[in-house]
Design a protein around this motif. Structure first.
Motif, PDB file in Angstrom:
ATOM      1  N   VAL A   1       0.844  -1.205   0.000  1.00 30.15           N
ATOM      2  CA  VAL A   1       0.000   0.000   0.000  1.00 30.15           C
ATOM      3  C   VAL A   1       0.873   1.246   0.000  1.00 30.15           C
ATOM      4  CG1 VAL A   1      -1.691   1.312   1.347  1.00 30.15           C
ATOM      5  CG2 VAL A   1      -2.005  -1.128   0.991  1.00 30.15           C
ATOM      6  N   GLY A   2       1.995   1.209   0.716  1.00 25.69           N
ATOM      7  CA  GLY A   2       2.912   2.345   0.689  1.00 25.69           C
ATOM      8  C   GLY A   2       3.434   2.606  -0.708  1.00 25.69           C
ATOM      9  N   TYR A   3       3.783   1.552  -1.408  1.00 26.60           N
ATOM     10  CA  TYR A   3       4.255   1.701  -2.796  1.00 26.60           C
ATOM     11  C   TYR A   3       3.151   2.268  -3.689  1.00 26.60           C
ATOM     12  CZ  TYR A   3       5.571   0.574  -7.538  1.00 26.60           C
ATOM     13  OH  TYR A   3       5.821   0.648  -8.879  1.00 26.60           O
ATOM     14  N   LEU A   4       1.938   1.740  -3.542  1.00 24.16           N
ATOM     15  CA  LEU A   4       0.834   2.213  -4.382  1.00 24.16           C
ATOM     16  C   LEU A   4       0.493   3.672  -4.092  1.00 24.16           C
ATOM     17  CD1 LEU A   4      -1.479  -0.925  -4.335  1.00 24.16           C
ATOM     18  CD2 LEU A   4      -0.035  -0.104  -6.212  1.00 24.16           C
ATOM     19  N   VAL A   5       0.539   4.073  -2.836  1.00 23.78           N
ATOM     20  CA  VAL A   5       0.287   5.474  -2.486  1.00 23.78           C
ATOM     21  C   VAL A   5       1.382   6.363  -3.076  1.00 23.78           C
ATOM     22  CG1 VAL A   5       0.215   7.110  -0.552  1.00 23.78           C
ATOM     23  CG2 VAL A   5      -1.079   4.985  -0.435  1.00 23.78           C
TER      24      VAL A   5
ATOM     25  N   LEU B   1       1.875  10.079 -10.043  1.00 21.80           N
ATOM     26  CA  LEU B   1       1.025  10.233 -11.220  1.00 21.80           C
ATOM     27  C   LEU B   1      -0.023  11.342 -11.062  1.00 21.80           C
ATOM     28  CD1 LEU B   1       0.445   6.457 -12.032  1.00 21.80           C
ATOM     29  CD2 LEU B   1       2.020   8.047 -13.162  1.00 21.80           C
ATOM     30  N   ALA B   2      -0.165  11.869  -9.859  1.00 23.79           N
ATOM     31  CA  ALA B   2      -1.164  12.915  -9.615  1.00 23.79           C
ATOM     32  C   ALA B   2      -0.773  14.206 -10.331  1.00 23.79           C
ATOM     33  CB  ALA B   2      -1.303  13.162  -8.117  1.00 23.79           C
ATOM     34  N   LYS B   3      -1.781  14.966 -10.732  1.00 27.12           N
ATOM     35  CA  LYS B   3      -1.528  16.217 -11.440  1.00 27.12           C
ATOM     36  C   LYS B   3      -1.129  17.333 -10.499  1.00 27.12           C
ATOM     37  CE  LYS B   3      -4.331  15.318 -15.425  1.00 27.12           C
ATOM     38  NZ  LYS B   3      -5.020  15.916 -16.520  1.00 27.12           N
ATOM     39  N   GLY B   4      -1.614  17.303  -9.267  1.00 23.20           N
ATOM     40  CA  GLY B   4      -1.326  18.386  -8.319  1.00 23.20           C
ATOM     41  C   GLY B   4      -0.030  18.137  -7.566  1.00 23.20           C
ATOM     42  N   SER B   5      -0.158  18.042  -6.287  1.00 21.82           N
ATOM     43  CA  SER B   5       0.991  17.861  -5.404  1.00 21.82           C
ATOM     44  C   SER B   5       1.584  16.460  -5.570  1.00 21.82           C
ATOM     45  CB  SER B   5       0.551  18.057  -3.953  1.00 21.82           C
ATOM     46  OG  SER B   5       1.610  17.754  -3.091  1.00 21.82           O
ATOM     47  N   LYS B   6       2.900  16.375  -5.605  1.00 23.49           N
ATOM     48  CA  LYS B   6       3.578  15.094  -5.778  1.00 23.49           C
ATOM     49  C   LYS B   6       4.093  14.523  -4.460  1.00 23.49           C
ATOM     50  CE  LYS B   6       3.915  15.371 -10.429  1.00 23.49           C
ATOM     51  NZ  LYS B   6       3.027  14.634 -11.222  1.00 23.49           N
ATOM     52  N   THR B   7       3.534  14.972  -3.357  1.00 21.46           N
ATOM     53  CA  THR B   7       4.002  14.522  -2.052  1.00 21.46           C
ATOM     54  C   THR B   7       3.367  13.180  -1.682  1.00 21.46           C
ATOM     55  OG1 THR B   7       2.252  15.719  -0.911  1.00 21.46           O
ATOM     56  CG2 THR B   7       4.334  16.882  -1.245  1.00 21.46           C
ATOM     57  N   PHE B   8       4.007  12.501  -0.741  1.00 19.60           N
ATOM     58  CA  PHE B   8       3.477  11.230  -0.238  1.00 19.60           C
ATOM     59  C   PHE B   8       2.262  11.521   0.625  1.00 19.60           C
ATOM     60  CE2 PHE B   8       3.354   7.571   2.600  1.00 19.60           C
ATOM     61  CZ  PHE B   8       3.500   6.537   1.693  1.00 19.60           C
ATOM     62  N   ARG B   9       1.187  10.832   0.389  1.00 18.41           N
ATOM     63  CA  ARG B   9      -0.063  11.067   1.118  1.00 18.41           C
ATOM     64  C   ARG B   9      -0.123  10.136   2.334  1.00 18.41           C
ATOM     65  NH1 ARG B   9      -1.746  11.545  -4.410  1.00 18.41           N
ATOM     66  NH2 ARG B   9      -2.357  13.701  -4.775  1.00 18.41           N
ATOM     67  N   TRP B  10       0.335  10.660   3.463  1.00 17.90           N
ATOM     68  CA  TRP B  10       0.409   9.866   4.677  1.00 17.90           C
ATOM     69  C   TRP B  10      -0.966   9.425   5.158  1.00 17.90           C
ATOM     70  CZ3 TRP B  10       4.739   7.793   6.363  1.00 17.90           C
ATOM     71  CH2 TRP B  10       5.936   8.345   5.946  1.00 17.90           C
TER      72      TRP B  10
ATOM     73  N   TRP C   1      -4.687   5.022   6.574  1.00 18.31           N
ATOM     74  CA  TRP C   1      -6.025   4.449   6.543  1.00 18.31           C
ATOM     75  C   TRP C   1      -6.120   3.176   5.702  1.00 18.31           C
ATOM     76  CZ3 TRP C   1      -9.182   5.195  10.182  1.00 18.31           C
ATOM     77  CH2 TRP C   1      -9.218   6.408  10.856  1.00 18.31           C
ATOM     78  N   PHE C   2      -5.347   3.086   4.624  1.00 19.67           N
ATOM     79  CA  PHE C   2      -5.453   1.908   3.760  1.00 19.67           C
ATOM     80  C   PHE C   2      -4.319   0.910   3.960  1.00 19.67           C
ATOM     81  CE2 PHE C   2      -7.677   5.262   1.282  1.00 19.67           C
ATOM     82  CZ  PHE C   2      -8.940   4.722   1.403  1.00 19.67           C
ATOM     83  N   GLY C   3      -3.253   1.305   4.651  1.00 20.81           N
ATOM     84  CA  GLY C   3      -2.126   0.413   4.858  1.00 20.81           C
ATOM     85  C   GLY C   3      -1.991  -0.056   6.295  1.00 20.81           C
ATOM     86  N   LEU C   4      -1.841   0.879   7.209  1.00 22.29           N
ATOM     87  CA  LEU C   4      -1.618   0.504   8.606  1.00 22.29           C
ATOM     88  C   LEU C   4      -2.861  -0.016   9.313  1.00 22.29           C
ATOM     89  CD1 LEU C   4       0.788   3.223  10.011  1.00 22.29           C
ATOM     90  CD2 LEU C   4       1.265   0.837   9.533  1.00 22.29           C
ATOM     91  N   VAL C   5      -3.956   0.691   9.184  1.00 22.33           N
ATOM     92  CA  VAL C   5      -5.165   0.307   9.919  1.00 22.33           C
ATOM     93  C   VAL C   5      -5.632  -1.103   9.544  1.00 22.33           C
ATOM     94  CG1 VAL C   5      -7.595   0.880  10.310  1.00 22.33           C
ATOM     95  CG2 VAL C   5      -5.863   2.678  10.377  1.00 22.33           C
ATOM     96  N   PRO C   6      -5.759  -1.460   8.254  1.00 19.33           N
ATOM     97  CA  PRO C   6      -6.179  -2.829   7.942  1.00 19.33           C
ATOM     98  C   PRO C   6      -5.163  -3.893   8.365  1.00 19.33           C
ATOM     99  CG  PRO C   6      -6.477  -1.434   6.031  1.00 19.33           C
ATOM    100  CD  PRO C   6      -5.713  -0.639   7.030  1.00 19.33           C
ATOM    101  N   ALA C   7      -3.898  -3.527   8.495  1.00 22.54           N
ATOM    102  CA  ALA C   7      -2.889  -4.500   8.897  1.00 22.54           C
ATOM    103  C   ALA C   7      -2.854  -4.703  10.408  1.00 22.54           C
ATOM    104  CB  ALA C   7      -1.518  -4.059   8.400  1.00 22.54           C
TER     105      ALA C   7
END
Length: 71
Positions: free
Chosen positions: A18-22, A28-37, A42-48
């Motif tokens: 999930v970290g890689y996919l984020v 690939l996003a048009k706006g900000s190229k920052t990592f979305r913590w 919510w999609f990586g840590l919480v389900p794990a």
């Protein structure tokens, strides 16, 4: 013990995937190229982590016995 290692390995794999996919989605996003913590949490840590918390709530004696056995 073997099941615990398998589940832990799957959880770590999920967090890394999930970290890689984020990260890739941020590139690939048009706006900000920052990592979305927030997405990673919510999609990586919480389900794990949540299955371990539920297991600890419903079967606390198994966790206690696991740590007693190692010592």
């Amino acid at each position: 013990m073997k099941k615990f290692k398998i589940y832990l390995t799957l959880s770590l794999f999920w967090i890394i995937l999930v970290g890689y996919l984020v990260w890739a989605n941020g590139l690939l996003a048009k706006g900000s190229k920052t990592f979305r913590w927030d997405e990673w949490i919510w999609f990586g840590l919480v389900p794990a982590i949540v299955p371990y918390l539920f297991y600890y709530i419903w079967k606390p004696e198994v966790i206690k016995n696991f740590f007693k056995k190692d010592n």
